[in-house]
Design an enzyme around this catalytic site. Sequence first.
Site, short mmCIF file in Angstrom:
data_model
loop_
_atom_site.label_atom_id
_atom_site.label_comp_id
_atom_site.label_asym_id
_atom_site.label_seq_id
_atom_site.Cartn_x
_atom_site.Cartn_y
_atom_site.Cartn_z
N ARG A 75 0.81 -1.53 0.36
CA ARG A 75 0.03 0.25 0.29
C ARG A 75 0.38 1.44 -0.17
O ARG A 75 2.13 0.95 0.23
CB ARG A 75 -0.61 -0.17 1.34
CG ARG A 75 -0.19 0.07 2.58
CD ARG A 75 -0.38 0.12 3.70
NE ARG A 75 -0.23 0.14 4.76
CZ ARG A 75 1.04 1.02 5.41
NH1 ARG A 75 1.83 1.66 4.81
NH2 ARG A 75 2.23 1.06 6.70
N GLY A 77 1.83 4.82 1.58
CA GLY A 77 2.88 5.52 3.02
C GLY A 77 3.65 4.53 3.21
O GLY A 77 4.70 4.47 2.89
N THR A 80 3.65 1.13 9.80
CA THR A 80 2.80 1.63 10.36
C THR A 80 2.69 0.24 11.26
O THR A 80 3.26 -0.66 10.67
CB THR A 80 1.43 1.81 10.22
OG1 THR A 80 0.70 1.87 10.88
CG2 THR A 80 0.79 0.59 9.49
N TYR A 81 1.90 0.24 12.47
CA TYR A 81 1.81 -0.84 13.16
C TYR A 81 0.20 -1.24 13.22
O TYR A 81 -0.65 -0.89 13.86
CB TYR A 81 2.10 -0.31 14.81
CG TYR A 81 1.69 -1.77 15.86
CD1 TYR A 81 2.16 -2.40 16.68
CD2 TYR A 81 0.29 -1.53 17.30
CE1 TYR A 81 1.57 -3.51 16.97
CE2 TYR A 81 -0.25 -1.80 17.45
CZ TYR A 81 0.55 -3.51 17.76
OH TYR A 81 0.14 -4.00 18.73
N HIS A 82 0.26 -2.56 13.94
CA HIS A 82 -1.37 -3.17 13.40
C HIS A 82 -1.51 -4.70 14.49
O HIS A 82 -0.41 -5.03 14.68
CB HIS A 82 -2.17 -4.38 12.26
CG HIS A 82 -2.24 -2.98 11.14
ND1 HIS A 82 -2.31 -1.50 11.40
CD2 HIS A 82 -1.43 -2.91 10.08
CE1 HIS A 82 -2.65 -1.38 10.08
NE2 HIS A 82 -2.08 -2.57 9.06
N ALA A 150 -4.98 5.95 11.12
CA ALA A 150 -4.25 5.41 9.96
C ALA A 150 -4.50 5.58 8.54
O ALA A 150 -5.76 4.30 8.52
CB ALA A 150 -2.82 5.20 10.34
N GLY A 152 -3.65 3.94 4.79
CA GLY A 152 -3.16 3.65 3.55
C GLY A 152 -3.92 2.70 2.66
O GLY A 152 -4.88 1.62 3.32
N GLY A 163 -6.46 0.03 3.45
CA GLY A 163 -7.61 0.78 3.73
C GLY A 163 -7.43 1.65 5.15
O GLY A 163 -6.41 2.49 5.49
N CYS A 181 4.67 6.24 10.36
CA CYS A 181 4.02 6.86 9.14
C CYS A 181 4.92 7.67 8.87
O CYS A 181 4.93 8.83 8.47
CB CYS A 181 2.28 7.35 9.10
SG CYS A 181 1.18 6.78 9.63
#
Length: 228
Positions: A75, A77, A80-82, A150, A152, A163, A181
């Site tokens: 994606r 960007g 990021t963290y999930h 966030a 992306g 998303g 980010c």
Amino acid sequence: MTPAPPPVDWIVSPDLVPYEAALAFMRARGEAIADGTAREAIWLLEHPPLYTAGTSAKPQDLLEPGRFPVYEAGRGGQFTYHGPGQRIVYVMLDVKRRFGDVRRFVTGLETWTVAALADLGVTGSTRPDRVGVWVDHVREGKPATDKIAALGVRLRRWVSTHGISINVDPDLTHFAGIVPCGISDAGVTSLGDLGLTAAMGDLDRVLRGTFEARIAPTVDAPLPALVP
């Protein structure tokens, strides 16, 4: 007269979904939507703790590479963290038909998120120079502006994948392993960090209501068959 597009499938996964399985499903569903053989879909889920790298990710922004698995997301960007306590909203829509262009699509996702948060009592806003949704609040007696959501996305054949990620009550210390980010002069927050006791289901309810009011009607859809 052009017929109205069909409703969007609304999918909610109750269990943690492995990242690679989610990627495989999104890719396949996106192609099917573009081919006209599947309906558009919104997929709400949570992932186990992990970091993802977007197409603009800088290696130096991965501060703790051994902390959690790291995935190339594909994606836009950066890093990021999930993880648990964060609502992932994967958006598989026909962008050309629904929005007309990419800029309106991204703006639509941001305003949808802002509207949903407002229904929970949180004043979120966008920034002209930064993607995502931000909250002005007070942290340790000082004014702070932190990211709560966030964004992306990726487009292929005018169909979106990936998303939004919205922080409900994740472990915010997990963000310390990256520069989220690519932004080093601002932090992250969550509904829980702001003192709200909203559950994941509360966010899901307002997300669906605001989506239907602003973008398209939805219909309940079964869980996807995932390939490990």
